[in-house]
Write a protein that holds these residues in place. Structure first.
Motif, mmCIF file in Angstrom:
data_model
loop_
_atom_site.group_PDB
_atom_site.id
_atom_site.type_symbol
_atom_site.label_atom_id
_atom_site.label_comp_id
_atom_site.label_asym_id
_atom_site.label_seq_id
_atom_site.Cartn_x
_atom_site.Cartn_y
_atom_site.Cartn_z
ATOM 1 N N GLU A 91 -16.534 -149.457 -18.944
ATOM 2 C CA GLU A 91 -15.892 -150.305 -17.937
ATOM 3 C C GLU A 91 -16.598 -151.653 -17.825
ATOM 4 O O GLU A 91 -17.787 -151.781 -18.107
ATOM 5 N N VAL A 92 -15.839 -152.640 -17.360
ATOM 6 C CA VAL A 92 -16.389 -153.995 -17.237
ATOM 7 C C VAL A 92 -17.328 -154.086 -16.044
ATOM 8 O O VAL A 92 -18.407 -154.680 -16.118
ATOM 9 N N ASN A 93 -16.932 -153.494 -14.907
ATOM 10 C CA ASN A 93 -17.736 -153.563 -13.684
ATOM 11 C C ASN A 93 -18.060 -152.158 -13.183
ATOM 12 O O ASN A 93 -17.513 -151.698 -12.176
ATOM 13 N N PRO A 94 -18.954 -151.437 -13.849
ATOM 14 C CA PRO A 94 -19.293 -150.086 -13.362
ATOM 15 C C PRO A 94 -20.045 -150.108 -12.033
ATOM 16 O O PRO A 94 -19.984 -149.147 -11.271
ATOM 17 N N GLU A 95 -20.752 -151.230 -11.744
ATOM 18 C CA GLU A 95 -21.485 -151.295 -10.474
ATOM 19 C C GLU A 95 -20.532 -151.288 -9.283
ATOM 20 O O GLU A 95 -20.806 -150.651 -8.258
ATOM 21 N N ARG A 96 -19.419 -151.997 -9.421
ATOM 22 C CA ARG A 96 -18.441 -152.012 -8.334
ATOM 23 C C ARG A 96 -17.882 -150.619 -8.075
ATOM 24 O O ARG A 96 -17.703 -150.205 -6.922
ATOM 25 N N PHE A 97 -17.611 -149.894 -9.136
ATOM 26 C CA PHE A 97 -17.114 -148.532 -8.995
ATOM 27 C C PHE A 97 -18.137 -147.649 -8.286
ATOM 28 O O PHE A 97 -17.797 -146.867 -7.382
#
Length: 568
Positions: A71-77
């Motif tokens: 994923e591009v933004n795993p931190e947001r998830f």
């Protein structure tokens, strides 16, 4: 998350195992005229529920290292999942209406962000259905707060003998919207558009069980016709979801409808005055259903996103560990002997049979148990037999990815095998129906084994046809209509999900065009703009000149007195 598990366990487990409970009441009224306080309630249900949520969420975080690596933004998830767990724990430990409202709203907002995570048309539509259905429950809680303001308390134990029939109806509607009971069942299968780790957390142990937890807490408020209504809703949900799951071929939707069936069983237990057995089944179900979601997610991941169960075969030799844990979850789900599902499901079923349930409800309960075994082992047969259209290659990946997938499965699998037996040993009141007549126990086991046999043999004729086969192409108008009715979830998506989304969004667009962009804004702003601006300037000037302000308020008071005298 794992630190939270240890913290809750060492702090409260000995207390609740001994049968104790704690109540912390924080006064927030201050100088307000209305008393307001926030209660934190600790008992066996809240502690065990919180432990299950924290343990499952920690395993899912570990699993995300494998599943969400690209994923591009795993931190947001990850931050969204953390927020979801925080709001769920607030909801668990603060069972007053105000405290529940805080956690309830947080769960609704974060669940929308998680369901619509992929930002495509399908995910956005599923997120809209989810959040708009949840808004119905939120509105019911707001109305309940307004209706019970005269009680001077919103704590659940203060409201046990003060709620009228309409207030009880508000609690029931709010609960069945969150737990996806009939007729609000459309949002749960639609929410399968979310990533699989979200489904494992949100749709197994947190969001969908929030409604059951509300019913568990507010059970003393229900009586008479309300319990009958709950039993009818639960029975309809069990039958609808069980029938749909026996014909469904989408992997995640089969698991979603199995969750619906088990939620109906929990609600039926509460309606039959077996609230402890229902909570027991909620706890065990959370572990093996999250494990089932993770196993299905691993298969979908290695199958390049395909979710048609007829396109998988030979899973035993391609992903043996995942196949083994999938069989374990199906054993727990169907309630085979000495699994966690066996202890909890038999407690619920035997409690309902010897509790406040009608003869028709008992027959529907037996049918639901049979359907659960059928669709569970049908899923196993579809994914492991060799007469399908296989798309999986033999599992071969890096060592880090391999263990990031398997270790969460092993942790959850070991817990789901023994959690039922451990809970029975820790809390003696869950053993109330361990000594039921032998005929009842034999009949339940017989129904389970017949369902297993039917489920393993049901796929023979399904696997002999091409994957493009559709039940709607069957011969006969009656059979075609029945298959369409069953696979369409009794047309509930059209009656509730689509209507909820389309009506809500169309009303929002109309209000926007009428108020923000329509004649109301133009009429008000054009006609009264100068008057509003002059009034604002006058009030600003009066705030800097006390004499002008006193004269203004004196004249306003004289006008009010004159009006009161005229219309006296």
């Amino acid at each position: 998350m794992f630190v939270g598990v240890l913290f809750v366990y060492f702090l409260f487990f000995d207390l609740v195992q001994a049968g104790g409970s704690l109540v912390f009441d924080f006064d927030l009224s201050g100088g307000m005229g209305l008393p307001m306080s926030v209660m934190v309630y600790v008992d066996w249900a809240s502690v065990m529920f919180s432990l299950s949520v924290l343990f499952i969420s920690s395993s899912i975080f570990w699993y995300c290292c494998f599943y969400m690596a690209g994923e591009v933004n795993p931190e947001r998830f990850c931050w969204l999942v953390v927020l979801f767990v925080v709001f769920m724990n607030l909801f668990i430990f603060m069972p007053s209406v105000l405290g529940m409202m805080l956690g309830w709203d947080g769960l609704g907002v974060v669940s929308f962000a998680l369901v619509a995570y992929y930002k495509n048309r399908e995910s956005l539509g599923a997120g809209n259905i989810t959040v708009l259905t949840g808004r119905v429950g939120d509105a019911c809680l707001v109305v309940l707060i307004a209706c019970t303001v005269s009680n001077m308390s919103w704590h659940w134990f203060d409201m046990q003998y003060q709620l009228g029939i309409w207030c009880m109806m508000l609690v029931i509607v709010a609960s069945i919207t969150k737990s996806a009971q009939v007729p609000f069942s459309a949002w749960l299968p639609a929410a399968m558009a979310a990533p699989t780790p979200v489904s494992a957390l949100v749709h197994s142990s947190t969001l969908v069980t929030a409604g059951v937890y509300v019913l568990f807490r507010y059970y003393p408020c229900f009586e008479g016709v309300m319990l009958v209504l709950l039993s009818f809703i639960a029975t309809a949900t069990m039958l609808m979801s069980g029938l749909v799951a026996t014909l469904e071929i989408d992997l995640k939707k089969v698991v979603a409808f199995s969750t619906l069936s088990q939620l109906g069983l929990m609600v039926l237990a509460i309606s039959a005055s077996q609230q402890n057995a229902g909570m027991f089944h909620l706890l065990t179900h959370a572990f093996y259903k999250s494990l089932m979601f993770l196993c299905v997610g691993a298969v979908i991941y290695k199958g390049a996103g395909l979710q048609d169960a007829r396109l998988f075969s030979g899973l035993w030799f391609k992903m043996p560990a995942v196949s083994a844990w999938l069989v374990v979850t199906c054993m727990c789900l169907s309630g085979l002997p000495f699994t966690s599902g066996f202890y909890s499901k038999h407690s619920v079923v035997e409690g309902c049979l010897f509790g406040e349930i009608s003869q028709m409800g008992a027959w529907c309960l037996y049918l639901s148990i049979f359907l659960t075994a059928v669709y569970s082992w049908r899923l196993v047969n579809l994914m492991t037999c060799f007469h399908g259209y296989g798309v999986l290659e033999k599992y071969d990946s890096g060592k880090y990815e391999y263990w990031s997938m398997l270790l969460p499965l092993f942790c959850l699998g070991l817990v789901c095998l023994f959690v039922g037996y451990v809970l029975l040993g820790c809390f003696s009141f869950l053993n109330a129906y361990s000594f039921s007549p032998i005929c009842v126990q034999i009949s339940l086991l017989l129904i389970n084994f017949i369902g297993v046999y039917v489920g393993l043999n049901k796929t023979r004729w399904e696997q002999r046809v091409k994957p493009s086969f559709s039940m709607e192409k069957s011969r006969g108008v009656v059979r075609k209509s029945l298959c369409k009715l069953v696979k369409g979830s009794w047309f509930l998506p059209q009656m509730t999900g689509n209507v909820m989304a389309s009506v809500g969004l169309s009303l929002a667009v109309r209000m926007y065009l009428l108020i923000e962009k329509g004649w109301l804004e133009g009429w008000f702003w054009v006609r009264w703009r100068n008057w509003v601006v002059s009034l604002g300037k006058f009030l600003f000037a009066a705030s800097h000149h006390p004499k002008v302000a006193s004269l203004y308020f004196l004249s306003a008071g004289m006008v009010v007195v004159a009006i009161a005298v005229i219309f006296k």
